[in-house]
Write a protein that holds these residues in place. Sequence first.
Motif, PDB file in Angstrom:
ATOM      1  N   THR A   7       0.852  -1.185   0.000  1.00  0.00           N
ATOM      2  CA  THR A   7       0.000   0.000   0.000  1.00  0.00           C
ATOM      3  C   THR A   7       0.891   1.240   0.000  1.00  0.00           C
ATOM      4  N   ILE A   8       0.471   2.207  -0.811  1.00  0.00           N
ATOM      5  CA  ILE A   8       1.158   3.493  -0.858  1.00  0.00           C
ATOM      6  C   ILE A   8       0.120   4.549  -0.530  1.00  0.00           C
ATOM      7  N   ASP A   9       0.338   5.278   0.537  1.00  0.00           N
ATOM      8  CA  ASP A   9      -0.637   6.254   1.030  1.00  0.00           C
ATOM      9  C   ASP A   9      -2.021   5.630   1.188  1.00  0.00           C
ATOM     10  N   GLY A  10      -2.032   4.399   1.665  1.00  0.00           N
ATOM     11  CA  GLY A  10      -3.293   3.725   1.910  1.00  0.00           C
ATOM     12  C   GLY A  10      -3.906   3.083   0.675  1.00  0.00           C
ATOM     13  N   LYS A  11      -3.339   3.370  -0.478  1.00  0.00           N
ATOM     14  CA  LYS A  11      -3.892   2.836  -1.720  1.00  0.00           C
ATOM     15  C   LYS A  11      -3.219   1.499  -2.020  1.00  0.00           C
ATOM     16  N   GLU A  12      -4.012   0.496  -2.314  1.00  0.00           N
ATOM     17  CA  GLU A  12      -3.425  -0.809  -2.597  1.00  0.00           C
ATOM     18  C   GLU A  12      -2.826  -0.817  -3.999  1.00  0.00           C
ATOM     19  N   ALA A  24       6.819   1.779  -8.385  1.00  0.00           N
ATOM     20  CA  ALA A  24       5.493   1.265  -8.049  1.00  0.00           C
ATOM     21  C   ALA A  24       4.522   2.418  -7.830  1.00  0.00           C
ATOM     22  N   ALA A  25       5.014   3.476  -7.177  1.00  0.00           N
ATOM     23  CA  ALA A  25       4.161   4.638  -6.941  1.00  0.00           C
ATOM     24  C   ALA A  25       3.798   5.297  -8.267  1.00  0.00           C
ATOM     25  N   ALA A  26       4.781   5.425  -9.148  1.00  0.00           N
ATOM     26  CA  ALA A  26       4.519   6.052 -10.450  1.00  0.00           C
ATOM     27  C   ALA A  26       3.476   5.253 -11.225  1.00  0.00           C
ATOM     28  N   GLU A  27       3.599   3.914 -11.168  1.00  0.00           N
ATOM     29  CA  GLU A  27       2.609   3.073 -11.855  1.00  0.00           C
ATOM     30  C   GLU A  27       1.206   3.331 -11.318  1.00  0.00           C
ATOM     31  N   ALA A  28       1.129   3.646 -10.018  1.00  0.00           N
ATOM     32  CA  ALA A  28      -0.178   3.877  -9.399  1.00  0.00           C
ATOM     33  C   ALA A  28      -0.591   5.340  -9.478  1.00  0.00           C
ATOM     34  N   ILE A  54       8.327   4.079   5.727  1.00  0.00           N
ATOM     35  CA  ILE A  54       7.890   2.707   5.498  1.00  0.00           C
ATOM     36  C   ILE A  54       7.645   2.053   6.847  1.00  0.00           C
ATOM     37  N   GLU A  55       6.483   1.461   6.955  1.00  0.00           N
ATOM     38  CA  GLU A  55       6.082   0.860   8.228  1.00  0.00           C
ATOM     39  C   GLU A  55       7.159  -0.100   8.723  1.00  0.00           C
ATOM     40  N   LYS A  56       7.439  -0.071   9.978  1.00  0.00           N
ATOM     41  CA  LYS A  56       8.410  -0.936  10.669  1.00  0.00           C
ATOM     42  C   LYS A  56       9.860  -0.552  10.392  1.00  0.00           C
ATOM     43  N   MET A  57      10.084   0.504   9.626  1.00  0.00           N
ATOM     44  CA  MET A  57      11.468   0.950   9.445  1.00  0.00           C
ATOM     45  C   MET A  57      11.643   2.242  10.230  1.00  0.00           C
ATOM     46  N   PRO A  58      12.659   2.254  11.118  1.00  0.00           N
ATOM     47  CA  PRO A  58      12.791   3.426  11.996  1.00  0.00           C
ATOM     48  C   PRO A  58      13.175   4.690  11.230  1.00  0.00           C
ATOM     49  N   LYS A  59      14.012   4.537  10.185  1.00  0.00           N
ATOM     50  CA  LYS A  59      14.450   5.719   9.438  1.00  0.00           C
ATOM     51  C   LYS A  59      13.643   5.845   8.151  1.00  0.00           C
ATOM     52  N   LEU A  60      13.564   7.065   7.629  1.00  0.00           N
ATOM     53  CA  LEU A  60      12.984   7.266   6.304  1.00  0.00           C
ATOM     54  C   LEU A  60      13.878   6.560   5.282  1.00  0.00           C
ATOM     55  N   MET A  72       4.173  -4.304   2.292  1.00  0.00           N
ATOM     56  CA  MET A  72       4.838  -3.051   2.676  1.00  0.00           C
ATOM     57  C   MET A  72       3.824  -1.910   2.726  1.00  0.00           C
ATOM     58  N   ALA A  73       3.934  -1.061   3.748  1.00  0.00           N
ATOM     59  CA  ALA A  73       3.054   0.102   3.832  1.00  0.00           C
ATOM     60  C   ALA A  73       3.902   1.362   3.735  1.00  0.00           C
ATOM     61  N   VAL A  74       3.713   2.089   2.638  1.00  0.00           N
ATOM     62  CA  VAL A  74       4.533   3.263   2.352  1.00  0.00           C
ATOM     63  C   VAL A  74       3.705   4.525   2.540  1.00  0.00           C
ATOM     64  N   GLU A  75       4.284   5.514   3.203  1.00  0.00           N
ATOM     65  CA  GLU A  75       3.635   6.818   3.342  1.00  0.00           C
ATOM     66  C   GLU A  75       4.471   7.856   2.620  1.00  0.00           C
ATOM     67  N   THR A  76       3.882   8.548   1.671  1.00  0.00           N
ATOM     68  CA  THR A  76       4.631   9.592   0.971  1.00  0.00           C
ATOM     69  C   THR A  76       4.205  10.993   1.391  1.00  0.00           C
ATOM     70  N   GLN A  77       3.221  11.061   2.287  1.00  0.00           N
ATOM     71  CA  GLN A  77       2.699  12.369   2.683  1.00  0.00           C
ATOM     72  C   GLN A  77       2.626  12.530   4.197  1.00  0.00           C
ATOM     73  N   SER A  78       3.332  11.650   4.952  1.00  0.00           N
ATOM     74  CA  SER A  78       3.245  11.760   6.408  1.00  0.00           C
ATOM     75  C   SER A  78       4.005  13.006   6.870  1.00  0.00           C
ATOM     76  N   PRO A  79       3.706  13.505   8.062  1.00  0.00           N
ATOM     77  CA  PRO A  79       4.399  14.708   8.551  1.00  0.00           C
ATOM     78  C   PRO A  79       5.915  14.560   8.523  1.00  0.00           C
ATOM     79  N   LYS A  80       6.397  13.356   8.850  1.00  0.00           N
ATOM     80  CA  LYS A  80       7.836  13.124   8.879  1.00  0.00           C
ATOM     81  C   LYS A  80       8.425  13.254   7.464  1.00  0.00           C
ATOM     82  N   VAL A  81       7.688  12.716   6.489  1.00  0.00           N
ATOM     83  CA  VAL A  81       8.168  12.785   5.104  1.00  0.00           C
ATOM     84  C   VAL A  81       8.147  14.231   4.611  1.00  0.00           C
TER      85      VAL A  81
END
Lengths: 522, 424
Positions: A7-12, A24-28, A54-60, A72-81
């Motif tokens: 999932t990228i930003d919640g989108k499967e 993968a993000a570009a494809e989506a 990325i979920e379960k990874m401490p660093k960006l 894998m759960a990827v966030e591209t818009q989280s506050p940290k990012v």
Amino acid sequence: MDAVKLTIDGKEVTTTKGTTVIQAAAEAGITIPHYCYHPKLTIAGNCRMCLVEIEKMPKLQIACNTQASEGMAVETQSPKVLAARKAVMEFLLINHPLDCPICDQAGECWLQDYYMQHDLQASRFAEGKQHERKREVFGPHVVFDGERCIKCTRCVRFLQEVTRTDELTVVDRGDHSTIALFPGTVLDNPLSANINDICPVGALTDRDFRFRVRVWYLQKTPSICPGCSTGCNISVESYQNRIARFKPRINEEVNSHWICDEGRYCFYALTDVERITAPLIRQEGGLVPTDWKTALGAVISVLSGAQPVCGVLSGRNTNEEAFLFAKLLRRLSPQARLEVYYRERKLTEVEKILKSPDRSPNFRGARDMGVSDDGFEPLLSDLLDGKFRSAYFVGEDLLREVAQGEKVRQALKKLSFLVVQDTHLSETAKLAHVVLPAVNFAEKEGTYTNRKGRIQRLRPALVPPAGARQDLEIFSLLLARVGEPIRRATPGEIFLEIAREVPRYRGLTYESIGNLGVQIES
Amino acid sequence: MEKLLLRNIEAPNSHTLELYRSRGGYRALGKVVRELSPEQLIGEVKASGLRGRGGAGFPTGMKWGFVPKDSPKPKYVVCNADESEPGTFKDRLLIEKDPHAIIEGTIIAAYSIGSHTAFIYIRGELVYGANVLQRAIEEAYRAGYLGKNILGSGYDLDLILHRGAGAYICGEETGLLSSLEGGRGWPKVKPPFPATHGLFGCPTVVNNVETLAALPWIIDQGPAKYAALGTEKSKGTKLFSVSGHIRRPGVYEVEMGYPFRQFLEQDCGGVPNGRKLKGVIPGGASMPVLRADEIEGVRMDYESFQAAGTMLGSGGVIVMDDTTCMVKAAWNIARFFAHESCGQCSPCREGCHWMEKIFSRIENGQGRKEDPDLVLSISGNIQGNTICPFGDAAAWPAAAFIKKYRAEFEAHIAQQRCAVLASE
């Protein structure tokens, strides 16, 4: 291939194993901002703009170098990012000159775009900026501004990996590090100007284009390079009815992201000519302007039934023009010899990456339309041997293109009737009995078929001068005069006719060609 | 305490094969190549609890275990002798005084992963050390410890000494590998990691000098004896190089878990000239500084230093007394990192210089009220976002100096001059 679901930003998103998160993000349809990442170059991972959570990874993690994996759960818009992106933008800008108004990249600069999208803060940098080399000429087409460079190394990697000519490298350390030519080298390879395109900022600019037009004034027309039969997809970028530059258009089936330097600048020779805006006819003392009716009438009356006649079409004429040209000449003189101009030259290994050995982008299509009997060279030697009495040449200055210029001149002088259809009064046209003012590749619409049998669309970027006529229109006017009126002489309609009559083109529609072309069996 | 790492260094001619062998040298190698399989050897090293002494403290046996056994590619072991961390000079002592311990350790490491070519990458400035090592390598070849069929075991290994050209970043293991490959000393983007894609794209183990030098003793005396030293998680002994305002600077071998205050005050003789301790960096310039009041109860092991908010790092202890201007100290360290940043990735390339320029301004009387928080923000923006650990190494100390001596920074800014000189 193994499928991977993440999932990228919640989108499967489902992709194939081995795909990176940025791909993968570009494809989506999710764009992760980046500078150093380029889909056709190796991963450098240096700009840090594509950091994602990325979920379960401490660093960006950098999305360009992280493989998508199952679950894998990827966030591209989280506050940290967002904070990291803003920080990277700030780092890239602290030493960057604030002189967008005089920078030629402005308007298509990734620093400007990303500043607006991801940064938007006043500078916190109170120190003196780092100074670097300015306006350093790297080669005939590339000039370098060290202060605007963000050290993404796209240019270095392009020259290592695509051309394998290795002219550039990174020198010095820390915030003094900069791009430099290897000592004694000049950046002069057949694809060199592509590094101006892939440079995301104003560090590498095109020596030909820079400071001519602000890019936001450019009108962009998707078209095909007229340089050779590779058929590279280009964007013809014009301003005030003049071509300002060619840019490559991405087409993985043809030219990927690149075009060659020769093709990139070939429009000058084709468009920087003094146009003729009325038909000319030979009278005592030379060529004089006349009206279309008279000129076309002369062509029909002399060529009808004349023997023997030859017709030479330019490799830059479209399929539709070739189709009507063949129809016309066969009608006028069933034994007419027809050829499309085609000559080969030797290419170096680097040239072979993109270039074809000819300068006839549509020779293949013209031949498909029947504009070919035994090949161009036999026709040329018959012409030199005086075997033709009349000739109809379209858009190719044979006197300039053929090495035996003087011999050709003598042969053409012996012709009893020569029609030349071109944009300007070429050396060949000066010998003609009738000259018909036509249009260039950038003023016409139609299709080209490249060397490998890919049909692609040429689109008009410029308005032709008043008085000149579309080649297609000239042919259809002539056809009407010999009793074969063309009902609607538009490229689309004629293409449909081609699709009915030419075997390999059967069943195609003009619309199906789209922006990237269609492949016919070779 | 019995010395393991420094057992030979005080003997005359400690750098010679003759002396090394007379004290049991290369006995461990004989045991390894004749009696142990690579798996057994890795098991012994795991059992010893030995962790990497370059700074990160990663378990050595586990690192070796990551190397794929079925790879068709050649495998490499590289001894990282690019000791460049400011305040750190422990490897240099071993290189100059006990080169055979390093060579024997390197051969043992190479055997564990089935490598037939090993390198020692030595810091370019250590010319004397490089000469000592080169002579020792030649002695080892002549004695049959290197080359074909080592000690009749059928195992072959070549060992090549390579001198760096003088860049701190080449001590970072992938920067080292890039340099060893003949390229710019740029750290590589990870993954892939050196264990699978290291030198020339082949499986590679990079170990620190001190780590490798500990191996002969561990094999010879048995891993249990090593594991009995130190704390639960930090086993064995560690070298500390002590410099700065201290009565007896030098290299000390300390059992892990030794009380830090006792070490500074008794073993090293404390701060001289009746001055008071102001701060101490325990693990080389890249680690956060500790205030004098923070060292109480801290023990010298990985976990205890971490609990105190710093790290054991390279064991480069830099002692500062109360005459030290902490702004100047922070600037000095920032200047080092700005100079050594390789320039590859944006946050480090730009951020290190930015911090250096701000510290310079504050020290030179042109500080602004917002500067301390700005440095903290820049430091935070670098941390964790760079290609290699260099970014953290530059960002941590900068933030630590500001957090721990904030009043001193503010005084500099308020008075527009160096506040420590003013109080003298």
